[in-house]
Write an enzyme that holds these catalytic residues in place. Structure first.
Site, PDB file in Angstrom:
ATOM      1  N   ALA A 219       8.069   4.358   0.781  1.00  0.00           N
ATOM      2  CA  ALA A 219       7.699   5.832   1.364  1.00  0.00           C
ATOM      3  C   ALA A 219       8.749   5.631   2.235  1.00  0.00           C
ATOM      4  O   ALA A 219       9.112   6.678   2.776  1.00  0.00           O
ATOM      5  CB  ALA A 219       6.731   5.336   2.170  1.00  0.00           C
ATOM      6  N   THR A 220       9.501   4.947   3.169  1.00  0.00           N
ATOM      7  CA  THR A 220      11.139   4.868   3.656  1.00  0.00           C
ATOM      8  C   THR A 220      12.169   5.636   2.729  1.00  0.00           C
ATOM      9  O   THR A 220      12.473   6.525   3.799  1.00  0.00           O
ATOM     10  CB  THR A 220      11.624   3.756   3.916  1.00  0.00           C
ATOM     11  OG1 THR A 220      10.243   2.641   4.624  1.00  0.00           O
ATOM     12  CG2 THR A 220      12.561   3.309   4.902  1.00  0.00           C
TER      13      THR A 220
ATOM     14  N   ALA B 268       3.433   2.164  -3.318  1.00  0.00           N
ATOM     15  CA  ALA B 268       2.964   1.587  -3.965  1.00  0.00           C
ATOM     16  C   ALA B 268       2.096   0.104  -3.880  1.00  0.00           C
ATOM     17  O   ALA B 268       0.484  -0.013  -3.899  1.00  0.00           O
ATOM     18  CB  ALA B 268       2.999   1.284  -5.509  1.00  0.00           C
TER      19      ALA B 268
ATOM     20  N   CYS C 275       7.499  -8.937  19.427  1.00  0.00           N
ATOM     21  CA  CYS C 275       8.264 -10.512  20.888  1.00  0.00           C
ATOM     22  C   CYS C 275       9.292 -10.366  19.505  1.00  0.00           C
ATOM     23  O   CYS C 275       9.781 -10.596  19.167  1.00  0.00           O
ATOM     24  CB  CYS C 275       7.825 -11.506  20.537  1.00  0.00           C
ATOM     25  SG  CYS C 275       6.249 -12.530  21.879  1.00  0.00           S
TER      26      CYS C 275
HETATM   27  C1  LIG Z   1       4.246   1.069   4.431  1.00  0.00           C
HETATM   28  C2  LIG Z   1       4.952   2.676   5.378  1.00  0.00           C
HETATM   29  C3  LIG Z   1       6.010   2.773   5.681  1.00  0.00           C
HETATM   30  C4  LIG Z   1       7.269   2.512   4.995  1.00  0.00           C
HETATM   31  O1  LIG Z   1       6.218   1.990   3.382  1.00  0.00           O
HETATM   32  P1  LIG Z   1       7.751   1.321   1.732  1.00  0.00           P
HETATM   33  O2  LIG Z   1       7.189   1.515   0.859  1.00  0.00           O
HETATM   34  O3  LIG Z   1       7.716  -0.232   2.627  1.00  0.00           O
HETATM   35  O4  LIG Z   1       8.897   1.862   2.731  1.00  0.00           O
HETATM   36  C5  LIG Z   1       5.938   3.870   5.707  1.00  0.00           C
HETATM   37  N1  LIG Z   1       4.635   4.476   6.165  1.00  0.00           N
HETATM   38  C6  LIG Z   1       3.764   4.669   6.847  1.00  0.00           C
HETATM   39  C7  LIG Z   1       2.755   4.809   7.423  1.00  0.00           C
HETATM   40  C8  LIG Z   1       3.889   3.036   5.810  1.00  0.00           C
HETATM   41  O5  LIG Z   1       2.127   2.132   6.478  1.00  0.00           O
END
Ligand SMILES: *Cc1c(COP(=O)(O)O)cnc(C)c1O
Length: 399
Positions: A81-82, A210, A336
């Site tokens: 997602a990143t 995923a 922290c």
């Molecule tokens: C975990 C998460 C991401 C990042 O997803 P990755 O696949 O780990 O890069 C982005 N947005 C939200 C809301 C998430 O919870």
């Protein structure tokens, strides 16, 4: 009551791979190992078929149009997602910068969205950061009022990772449609938990990952609408022109197969699983709140993911709580660093005072969470808060 320790209640950070997903992936490491871009032999074709199937499985979960010959054309496979968030936001900004340079987002987004927008701001794009209400929501009205003639994109997450707050996505989608602005949503936490329909929700771009719903890490996707409207993107990197030119690089076939399998299971089991988990979550919350006073639920009570609860405990220091939870994996609203105690940007945006933001804990349940585990954790929370309140520990940072 018997529980195996440690207990995992951090499913919003990542999930284990479902055994059925793992079995679906297994052949694609050593037997069916071809490059999905190799068009000239059967090794490549077998990999291509697997990717095609996965594309359609992903599409089916989101009501995206499937394609029997090529697999859903609107699904761009990514590393997670990143990357999908970066591709959506920078991709639209760089493809359409001549049309406008204004982007609208909101304060509680995930880092991938926040930092992509901040990067664009350094390049001369103008970002409007909408504030959220005390439950963490923006309103469709706020979005409508922020749209200008030079607005390219609205990016509002479907559901928040820390609190589970669900945004008014269909309403925002309708406004974006009416005003001719692209609408991206980071749906990473919502996929597999609540029903998503890119058409009913008016979504033009959607990110998912995923490993947040029982698939493997390093595999995700971006839905990119092809008609009504068609969205073009500037790719993040150059190369062989895979994924319609939007995402070059050899496809991660086992990861993609795993993502597809996770989607298929989610489509079948989501309704039952979400209702089971929300019942467990609600019971956990009320057990704690009936034993302790001054416990606050962070998030929007009527628009919340089914499987997460983010609780603030007045007068019970968050880092001491976490230290006491040596056999329970949860997340805290405070991070922290060596120098300071930093409260979560999400909770602060919701207007929580510092103490309650520091003293917050996110419990996220999932497919393999049991009643006994929650019973054990609830009792531990109650015991720990009582003892911390009794000794009145000051906020400290142990890192
Ligand atoms: C975990 C998460 C991401 C990042 O997803 P990755 O696949 O780990 O890069 C982005 N947005 C939200 C809301 C998430 O919870």
């Amino acid at each position: 009551m018997s529980v195996r320790l440690p207990i995992y209640l951090d499913y919003n950070a990542t999930t284990p791979v479902d055994p059925r997903v793992f079995e679906a992936m297994r052949p694609y490491f050593m037997e069916v190992f071809g490059n999905a871009a190799s068009a000239s032999h059967s090794f490549g074709h077998a990999a291509q078929d697997a990717v095609l199937r996965a594309r359609n499985q992903i599409a089916a979960l989101l009501n995206v149009e499937q394609d029997e010959r090529q697999g859903a054309r609107e699904i761009i496979l990514t590393s997670g997602a990143t990357e999908a968030n970066n591709l959506a936001i920078k991709g639209v900004a760089h493809a359409y910068h001549e049309k406008g340079r204004h982007i609208i987002t909101q304060a509680t987004e995930h880092k991938g969205v926040l930092e992509s927008c901040q990067r664009l701001a350094t390049e001369g794009f103008e970002i409007t950061w909408l504030p959220v209400d005390s439950g963490g929501r923006v309103s469709a009205d706020q979005v409508a009022q922020a749209i200008r003639p030079d607005t390219l994109l609205v990016s509002i997450m479907y559901a928040n990772n820390e609190t589970g707050t669900i945004q008014p996505i269909p309403e925002i989608g309708a406004i974006c449609k009416a005003r001719d602005v692209f609408f991206h949503t980071d749906a990473t936490q919502a996929v597999g938990k609540v029903p998503i329909d890119v058409h009913a929700d008016g979504i033009d771009l959607l990110s998912l990952s995923a490993h947040k719903f029982y698939g493997p890490k390093g595999s995700g996707a971006l839905f990119v609408r092809r008609k009504g409207p068609r969205v073009r993107l500037m790719p993040l990197f150059d190369g062989g022109g895979h994924e319609r030119g939007y995402r070059s690089g050899t496809l991660n076939v086992p990861g993609i197969v795993g993502l597809g399998a996770a989607c298929e299971i989610a489509k079948r089991e989501m309704a039952e699983e979400s209702s089971r988990l929300s019942t467990m979550r609600d019971r956990f919350e009320s057990q704690i709140r009936s034993a302790l006073d001054r416990v606050f639920v962070n998030g929007d009570p009527s628009h919340r993911l089914p499987q997460v609860t983010n609780l603030s405990f007045a007068a019970a220091d968050g880092s001491s709580m976490l230290r006491a939870f040596d056999d329970v994996a949860v997340s805290s609203g405070s991070a922290c660093t060596s120098a300071s105690l930093a409260a979560s940007h999400v909770l602060r945006a919701m207007g929580l005072e510092d103490e309650l933001a520091y003293n917050s804990i996110r419990f996220s349940l999932g497919r393999f969470t049991t009643d006994d585990e929650l019973e054990y954790v609830a009792e531990k929370v109650i015991r720990t808060v009582r003892s911390l309140r009794g000794t009145n520990v000051a906020a400290t940072c142990s890192a």
